[in-house]
Write an enzyme that holds these catalytic residues in place. Sequence first.
Site, PDB file in Angstrom:
ATOM      1  N   ARG A 107       0.878  -1.180   0.000  1.00  0.00           N
ATOM      2  CA  ARG A 107       0.000   0.000   0.000  1.00  0.00           C
ATOM      3  C   ARG A 107       0.911   1.225   0.000  1.00  0.00           C
ATOM      4  NH1 ARG A 107      -5.437   1.204   1.585  1.00  0.00           N
ATOM      5  NH2 ARG A 107      -5.662   3.244   2.600  1.00  0.00           N
ATOM      6  N   HIS A 134      -7.114   1.330  -7.102  1.00  0.00           N
ATOM      7  CA  HIS A 134      -7.439   0.618  -5.856  1.00  0.00           C
ATOM      8  C   HIS A 134      -8.258  -0.626  -6.208  1.00  0.00           C
ATOM      9  CE1 HIS A 134      -7.856  -0.118  -1.727  1.00  0.00           C
ATOM     10  NE2 HIS A 134      -8.539   0.939  -1.328  1.00  0.00           N
ATOM     11  N   GLN A 137     -10.365  -2.776  -3.525  1.00  0.00           N
ATOM     12  CA  GLN A 137     -11.600  -2.123  -3.090  1.00  0.00           C
ATOM     13  C   GLN A 137     -12.734  -2.397  -4.069  1.00  0.00           C
ATOM     14  OE1 GLN A 137     -12.389  -0.050  -0.255  1.00  0.00           O
ATOM     15  NE2 GLN A 137     -14.412  -0.511  -1.115  1.00  0.00           N
ATOM     16  N   ASP A 225     -16.335   9.436  -2.604  1.00  0.00           N
ATOM     17  CA  ASP A 225     -15.148   9.213  -1.776  1.00  0.00           C
ATOM     18  C   ASP A 225     -14.803  10.541  -1.119  1.00  0.00           C
ATOM     19  OD1 ASP A 225     -12.951   8.037  -0.601  1.00  0.00           O
ATOM     20  OD2 ASP A 225     -11.845   7.692  -2.458  1.00  0.00           O
ATOM     21  N   CYS A 264     -15.991   3.954   0.067  1.00  0.00           N
ATOM     22  CA  CYS A 264     -14.932   3.036   0.510  1.00  0.00           C
ATOM     23  C   CYS A 264     -14.465   3.307   1.933  1.00  0.00           C
ATOM     24  CB  CYS A 264     -13.758   3.067  -0.469  1.00  0.00           C
ATOM     25  SG  CYS A 264     -12.885   4.644  -0.540  1.00  0.00           S
ATOM     26  N   ARG A 292     -14.551  -6.420   2.195  1.00  0.00           N
ATOM     27  CA  ARG A 292     -13.123  -6.385   1.888  1.00  0.00           C
ATOM     28  C   ARG A 292     -12.454  -7.706   2.289  1.00  0.00           C
ATOM     29  NH1 ARG A 292     -10.399  -1.577   1.361  1.00  0.00           N
ATOM     30  NH2 ARG A 292      -8.682  -2.952   0.770  1.00  0.00           N
TER      31      ARG A 292
END
Length: 308
Positions: A107, A134, A137, A225, A264, A292
């Site tokens: 990450r 991402h 996700q 987001d 998310c 997730r």
Amino acid sequence: MQHFLDLSDAGADAIAAMVADAIDRKAARGGAPKGQADKDAPLAGHVLALVFEKNSTRTRVSFDVAMRQLGGTVLILEAGSSQLGRGETIADTARVLSRMVDAIMLRTDDHAKIEEMARHATVPVINGLTDRSHPCQIVADLLTVVEHAKALPGLELAWFGDGNNVLHSILEAAGLMKFNVRIATPKGYEPEQEFVDMARAGGAQVTLTSSASEAAAGADVLVTDTWISMGQADADEKRRAMEPFQVNRTLMKMAKPDAVFLHCLPAHVGEEVSEEVFESSQSVVFDEAENRIHAQKSVLLWCFEQLG
């Protein structure tokens, strides 16, 4: 070597298989404790390294629990407490970790870093987030949409706000899974054209608009987001530009009656989404967060060529 740096690394058939596998494995667990391994424990004896150059809650916990449920173990490396934070190269880190673990999740910020990790690693490398995309996700998001009885082909998904890494992966998924995306952003905050072109090349209809109501009209899924990323210098200016794109009750009423809201997380309630929407029955953000774990399990199995 099956790296998972972007959704296109897997392709449409594999993504569909991931979603199906996640649904099956989630159902098979029933009410088992979160740390209890699945009955088949397909990754018993395997070790996953989680490497963090950016802060994380959901990615950290979901990969850790996912690996435990698959029968494996994890170790966590923070950049600030490892040699990465003292100047060891990504290439050398990849070669060392490949001798010690069975897979690596990174990450980070610059997407070039994860590409370099993959070039030098001899074990699968997974993108836990970069500034460009991402993908993990979005596997969880697709799983959540399907769980809420929405077919992906022909789905109408509306995005509001910043054209960021999450939107890039949504666009990539749209081209692969044949759904449409309406993107409402202020001028200057559009997604990278490469991802728009990729979605359209795959057969998705992509609409770019500066009207939030145009994007919301008749949508099956509304997604947003956070507007401001950590350390952004233009935060006040950007927040003012984003204000007309808040997902609120007015926008939700323009969508289909059974539309769902995704985010998310973490959310800044009162900014990109109103509290009324965030806490409503149409908000499935906590299903999305839980998923997730199940999405990560399927990504890991695909990387180890054990899916299907």
